[in-house]
Design a protein around this motif. Sequence first.
Motif, PDB file in Angstrom:
ATOM      1  N   THR A 136       0.813  -1.155  -0.103  1.00 29.25           N
ATOM      2  CA  THR A 136       0.143   0.093   0.182  1.00 29.25           C
ATOM      3  C   THR A 136       0.733   0.959  -0.073  1.00 29.25           C
ATOM      4  O   THR A 136       2.062   1.049   0.512  1.00 29.25           O
ATOM      5  N   GLU A 154       1.795   5.373   0.888  1.00 24.64           N
ATOM      6  CA  GLU A 154       1.048   6.305   2.036  1.00 24.64           C
ATOM      7  C   GLU A 154       0.924   7.632   1.594  1.00 24.64           C
ATOM      8  O   GLU A 154       0.944   7.723   0.118  1.00 24.64           O
ATOM      9  N   LEU A 193      -4.289  -4.103  -4.478  1.00 25.05           N
ATOM     10  CA  LEU A 193      -3.229  -4.395  -3.476  1.00 25.05           C
ATOM     11  C   LEU A 193      -2.439  -2.926  -2.986  1.00 25.05           C
ATOM     12  O   LEU A 193      -1.815  -2.672  -2.066  1.00 25.05           O
ATOM     13  N   SER A 212      -3.625   0.071  -2.982  1.00 23.55           N
ATOM     14  CA  SER A 212      -4.498   1.310  -2.503  1.00 23.55           C
ATOM     15  C   SER A 212      -5.431   0.648  -1.308  1.00 23.55           C
ATOM     16  O   SER A 212      -6.156  -0.095  -1.513  1.00 23.55           O
ATOM     17  N   SER A 213      -4.929   1.104  -0.068  1.00 26.44           N
ATOM     18  CA  SER A 213      -5.566   0.323   1.278  1.00 26.44           C
ATOM     19  C   SER A 213      -6.867   1.164   1.389  1.00 26.44           C
ATOM     20  O   SER A 213      -7.891   0.474   2.208  1.00 26.44           O
ATOM     21  N   SER A 246      -9.792  -0.566  -2.285  1.00 27.44           N
ATOM     22  CA  SER A 246      -8.860  -1.272  -2.955  1.00 27.44           C
ATOM     23  C   SER A 246     -10.091  -2.021  -4.147  1.00 27.44           C
ATOM     24  O   SER A 246      -9.860  -2.518  -5.278  1.00 27.44           O
ATOM     25  N   GLU A 256     -17.570  -0.874   0.084  1.00 22.04           N
ATOM     26  CA  GLU A 256     -16.386  -0.587   0.532  1.00 22.04           C
ATOM     27  C   GLU A 256     -16.357   0.523   1.370  1.00 22.04           C
ATOM     28  O   GLU A 256     -15.492   0.923   2.366  1.00 22.04           O
TER      29      GLU A 256
END
Length: 90
Positions: A2, A4, A49, A51-52, A55, A89
């Motif tokens: 991911t 930051e 995977l 982008s936390s 996603s 989500e």
Amino acid sequence: MTTEGRIEVTLELEAGRCARVVVGSSRPLHVWKALEGRSVHEALKLLPLMSSICSSAQAVAGVRACEAALGVQVDARENAAREAVVAAEV
């Protein structure tokens, strides 16, 4: 894998109503270069995977981009199912 950084959304109000939305991001865009040179299958596996926060939305966007590039038409039920996955989500 991911990334930051931050995504900031600012709503500017006028007379009690939203007059403008400003979206800013400090997320590093260079991480997306990790998809370059990969097969479509590999890229679509990696995309969510990276982008936390969103996603599922990233995965759906990747599939839709591939479909658009290939001229694939998706029926309304498939689109509704995808929208439900993205909405869940939130």
